[in-house]
Motif scaffolding. Structure first.
Motif, PDB file in Angstrom:
ATOM      1  N   HIS A 161       0.798  -1.219   0.000  1.00  0.00           N
ATOM      2  CA  HIS A 161       0.000   0.000   0.000  1.00  0.00           C
ATOM      3  C   HIS A 161       0.842   1.285   0.000  1.00  0.00           C
ATOM      4  O   HIS A 161       0.968   1.921  -1.020  1.00  0.00           O
TER       5      HIS A 161
ATOM      6  N   SER B 101      -7.902   4.488  -0.229  1.00  0.00           N
ATOM      7  CA  SER B 101      -8.058   3.150  -0.782  1.00  0.00           C
ATOM      8  C   SER B 101      -8.705   3.336  -2.166  1.00  0.00           C
ATOM      9  O   SER B 101      -8.577   4.406  -2.763  1.00  0.00           O
TER      10      SER B 101
ATOM     11  N   PHE C  86      -4.474 -11.039   1.662  1.00  0.00           N
ATOM     12  CA  PHE C  86      -5.361 -10.652   0.555  1.00  0.00           C
ATOM     13  C   PHE C  86      -6.475 -11.696   0.513  1.00  0.00           C
ATOM     14  O   PHE C  86      -6.241 -12.834   0.109  1.00  0.00           O
TER      15      PHE C  86
ATOM     16  N   ALA D 141     -15.896  -3.364  -2.467  1.00  0.00           N
ATOM     17  CA  ALA D 141     -14.760  -3.410  -3.396  1.00  0.00           C
ATOM     18  C   ALA D 141     -15.231  -3.216  -4.835  1.00  0.00           C
ATOM     19  O   ALA D 141     -14.577  -2.565  -5.634  1.00  0.00           O
TER      20      ALA D 141
ATOM     21  N   GLY E 100     -10.272  -6.221   1.706  1.00  0.00           N
ATOM     22  CA  GLY E 100      -9.545  -5.296   2.566  1.00  0.00           C
ATOM     23  C   GLY E 100      -9.516  -3.901   1.945  1.00  0.00           C
ATOM     24  O   GLY E 100      -9.936  -3.718   0.804  1.00  0.00           O
ATOM     25  N   ARG E 101      -9.049  -2.941   2.712  1.00  0.00           N
ATOM     26  CA  ARG E 101      -8.980  -1.577   2.198  1.00  0.00           C
ATOM     27  C   ARG E 101      -7.546  -1.170   1.845  1.00  0.00           C
ATOM     28  O   ARG E 101      -7.317  -0.082   1.346  1.00  0.00           O
ATOM     29  N   MET E 102      -6.599  -2.053   2.155  1.00  0.00           N
ATOM     30  CA  MET E 102      -5.206  -1.738   1.888  1.00  0.00           C
ATOM     31  C   MET E 102      -4.764  -2.468   0.622  1.00  0.00           C
ATOM     32  O   MET E 102      -5.113  -3.621   0.408  1.00  0.00           O
ATOM     33  N   HIS E 103      -3.948  -1.808  -0.167  1.00  0.00           N
ATOM     34  CA  HIS E 103      -3.200  -2.421  -1.259  1.00  0.00           C
ATOM     35  C   HIS E 103      -4.095  -3.110  -2.300  1.00  0.00           C
ATOM     36  O   HIS E 103      -4.287  -2.585  -3.369  1.00  0.00           O
ATOM     37  N   ALA E 104      -4.573  -4.305  -1.977  1.00  0.00           N
ATOM     38  CA  ALA E 104      -5.351  -5.067  -2.946  1.00  0.00           C
ATOM     39  C   ALA E 104      -6.814  -5.079  -2.515  1.00  0.00           C
ATOM     40  O   ALA E 104      -7.135  -5.384  -1.379  1.00  0.00           O
ATOM     41  N   ARG E 105      -7.705  -4.732  -3.437  1.00  0.00           N
ATOM     42  CA  ARG E 105      -9.141  -4.720  -3.165  1.00  0.00           C
ATOM     43  C   ARG E 105      -9.810  -5.143  -4.461  1.00  0.00           C
ATOM     44  O   ARG E 105      -9.376  -4.732  -5.530  1.00  0.00           O
TER      45      ARG E 105
ATOM     46  N   PRO F 222     -10.738  -7.894  -7.432  1.00  0.00           N
ATOM     47  CA  PRO F 222      -9.960  -9.005  -7.989  1.00  0.00           C
ATOM     48  C   PRO F 222      -8.460  -8.740  -7.840  1.00  0.00           C
ATOM     49  O   PRO F 222      -7.996  -7.645  -8.133  1.00  0.00           O
TER      50      PRO F 222
ATOM     51  N   GLN G  98      -1.790  -6.462  -8.798  1.00  0.00           N
ATOM     52  CA  GLN G  98      -1.949  -6.318  -7.348  1.00  0.00           C
ATOM     53  C   GLN G  98      -0.900  -7.117  -6.586  1.00  0.00           C
ATOM     54  O   GLN G  98      -0.753  -6.949  -5.378  1.00  0.00           O
TER      55      GLN G  98
END
Lengths: 413, 413
Positions: free
Chosen positions: A388, A400, B218, B358, B385-390, B392, B397
């Motif tokens: 992130h 996000s 994730f 998402a 989640g709301r961080m990094h990967a959201r 697919p 990602q």
């Protein structure tokens, strides 16, 4: 504390839907309230300072804690500067159309509720709260007990600004106790009401947060930054960069802690680099080559390669070549910020590619590791994680995203 | 297990610097090795299936586990498809120039080492390993004990493909034991050698991983997806979308679990929507209005609004308006995928903005919640989640980033 989390979550939901104008008006009102309540805040700060003095805190500690009218005005102005930044929420990060006609947009959204745990600097209350708010987030702020009175009043002023502008005051919540158990509750995520924790303070605070947190953390533990002077480098440029990287401010995370010099240019570069550092007031600890180059260099041990001095001390080592420099940084570095000085673009490209740090620089001082210098306007900190947020964490990193899919009745075969 | 982590980390370092051609050649060699070793793999799979049968596993469980030549060929072809995707590493994500002449690029880098914990589907070994590799990451794969023999041989084939192409075979590591303690070690991050965990399996696996992991995860725990039929909607479109969203495949995370119907169109839309669902073989549980509309509807309780059926069952509720629909989704949803059917662009915009999931869709089936359908080529899963990967999680990602700063001798004032 659980109630605090619920209130912040509720406020975050409203904040996430606030318009840019609403947020900016609130930020300006917050700055105005800080200015209006200056006498109260400065009085509380005098009490905090007096208590810190009675506890025999160091002069540098007191300096971080103490406010005067000019410093408080700077704090209010910083909040106004954040109001002037572009709104990171709602940006279309990407947009693509599928063969079936679906249009998919990736759009920036707030993160939610951000927990900020800090030590003595009361300005963090305003800076961090304002940055979180700009990105549509609620903030739960935990002030260091030494700045508790000051931070409480700054937070009060910010809450008043929110109220005046019609946004929920719970968008800025200061933990209303000096009780250390509150930190534990925050690190556990307040029953899912904290989405990310940002620690602002010294290494022991960050280490505790990174170890104990059950939610993501945006932080760096150390800034063990390197400057590598490559064989094909201009000595004048190398000297300017090395001195600036080490000595501009020695206490910041982007200050250089280790100088690596390519063996192929040690004959010409090592002695003048060391001399310039020592003449600038820096103590130099070095390997055999460095000690031979200048008698004032004391012996470095392996521990020096691992040490973030945060002081006018530097470790100097001669390395065999670019590969050895990269290997040294991989072994001893903290993946924060590292620099190569070279006129050789191939060497620069390899260094920038292979050194696995949040920020890698070619021919520029490591002290540029800063959100303001990156043009982010302000930063809540610098992160060395790989998820992130990495590098300077500005308002964009406090968001996000979601996917918005626009169809016309499509069903999946 | 610690040694496994160290080996994967070392391989990740090499993988991170691999060229696109090297990675693609390795992926094609992995597919070739899977094909060459098909007889062995199918034999091992027969042993796994026999053991699962002797343990009286369900028919659907056996179906997920069992391979035949065609299925194995599909697995190899999927690895080749991943070779054909664009390389996500090295992309310039943004580039900006500062007034002092510094040019700052944000460039995609691999994440590092990805731990994948999965259950009975042996294809995950190949899919997940190949996706991680494409993004320059090493993968530590933990196969379910029921597919252990099959997964071990697929992993062996992939490691052979890596070796043939000159990349380290440790880029794909299968945990060499059925011992459950290995999962705990992975969730603790293998002494810092795992950067992120991806669980692939049922809710109990995901819940355990989310609860116990000390590294980022994730994943999504549930896909409690909603379709809201707004008052200004075309009945035919609503019917097509609702039936597809629920019934196309009922066991996938993007299948709809709750249908919300706007009170203002309940008179015209509710009865035909329910009838179409029931005619398609779906059981309907509903509130009073839904029960009044069709005698075949059984009574829903609040528990139904919270239930991810993953089956031919749907909960139907009439809501007062758009606000009530959004509030229902906020209260009972899982922030995965939600859809509005409406001809009213203002209502659609509000839904897409205010529903905090998402993936939010307007006039399209929730079953489009899929990396392939998004054009990502393949996905390792869907994250809430709301961080990094959201949403697919495709190869993009599975990357991180760094800042590369290009200077010409700049020092910081």
């Amino acid at each position: 504390m659980a109630d605090l989390g619920r209130r912040a979550r509720k406020a975050a939901r409203r904040l996430g839907l606030a318009t840019t104008d609403e947020k900016n008006a609130a930020l300006r009102a917050m700055a105005a309230c800080i200015r209006e309540r200056a006498p109260e805040i400065l009085k509380a700060n005098r009490d905090d300072v007096a208590e810190a003095q009675s506890r025999h805190q160091s002069a540098s500690f007191i300096d971080r804690l103490a406010l005067d009218p000019a410093r408080l005005d700077t704090i209010a102005a910083a909040v106004e500067d954040i109001a002037a930044l572009p709104d990171p929420v709602g940006r279309t990060l990407s947009r693509f159309e599928r063969p079936n006609g679906l249009v998919i947009e990736r759009v920036a959204t707030p993160l939610g509720v951000i927990g900020v745990i800090f030590e003595s600097r009361p300005n963090v209350t305003a800076d961090a709260g304002a940055l979180c708010l700009k990105a549509g987030n609620a903030a739960i702020l935990r002030a260091g007990s030494d700045s508790f009175r000051t931070s409480s009043l700054i937070a009060e002023a910010m809450r008043e600004g929110l109220e005046r502008s019609g946004l929920p005051s719970d968008a800025i919540c200061l933990v209303p106790t000096r009780d250390r158990a509150a930190v534990g509750a925050m690190l556990a995520g307040l029953d899912g009401h904290i989405d990310v924790i940002v620690p602002r303070g010294g290494k022991s605070l960050v280490a505790r947060v990174q170890h104990d947190a059950r939610v993501p953390v945006f932080a760096h533990l150390e800034g063990l930054c390197h400057v590598f002077v490559h064989k094909h480098s201009d000595l004048t440029m190398a000297r300017n960069i090395v001195v600036n990287a080490k000595m501009r401010r020695t206490g910041v995370c982007g200050s250089a802690e280790t100088l690596l010099v390519d063996r192929a240019c040690a004959d010409t570069h090592l002695k003048p680099l060391i001399a310039t550092l020592i003449d600038s007031g820096c103590s130099v600890r070095g390997d055999d080559s460095a000690q031979s180059a200048d008698a004032r260099v004391t012996a470095a041990t392996e521990e020096d390669w691992r040490t973030e001095y945060l002081d006018a001390i530097i470790a100097v080592r001669v390395v065999d070549d670019l590969d050895a420099a990269i290997a040294h940084i991989e072994t001893f570095g903290s993946h924060h910020t590292d620099c190569i000085v070279t006129d050789d673009s191939t060497a620069a490209k390899r260094f920038l590619t292979e050194v696995d740090s949040a920020i890698v620089l070619h021919n520029a001082s490591t002290q540029f590791a800063d959100g303001g210098e990156f043009g982010f306007g302000a930063e809540i900190g610098i992160a060395t994680g790989r998820m992130h947020a990495r590098g300077p964490v500005g308002v964009e990193q406090l968001t996000s995203f979601k996917y918005r899919v626009h169809g016309s009745g499509q069903t999946r075969p």
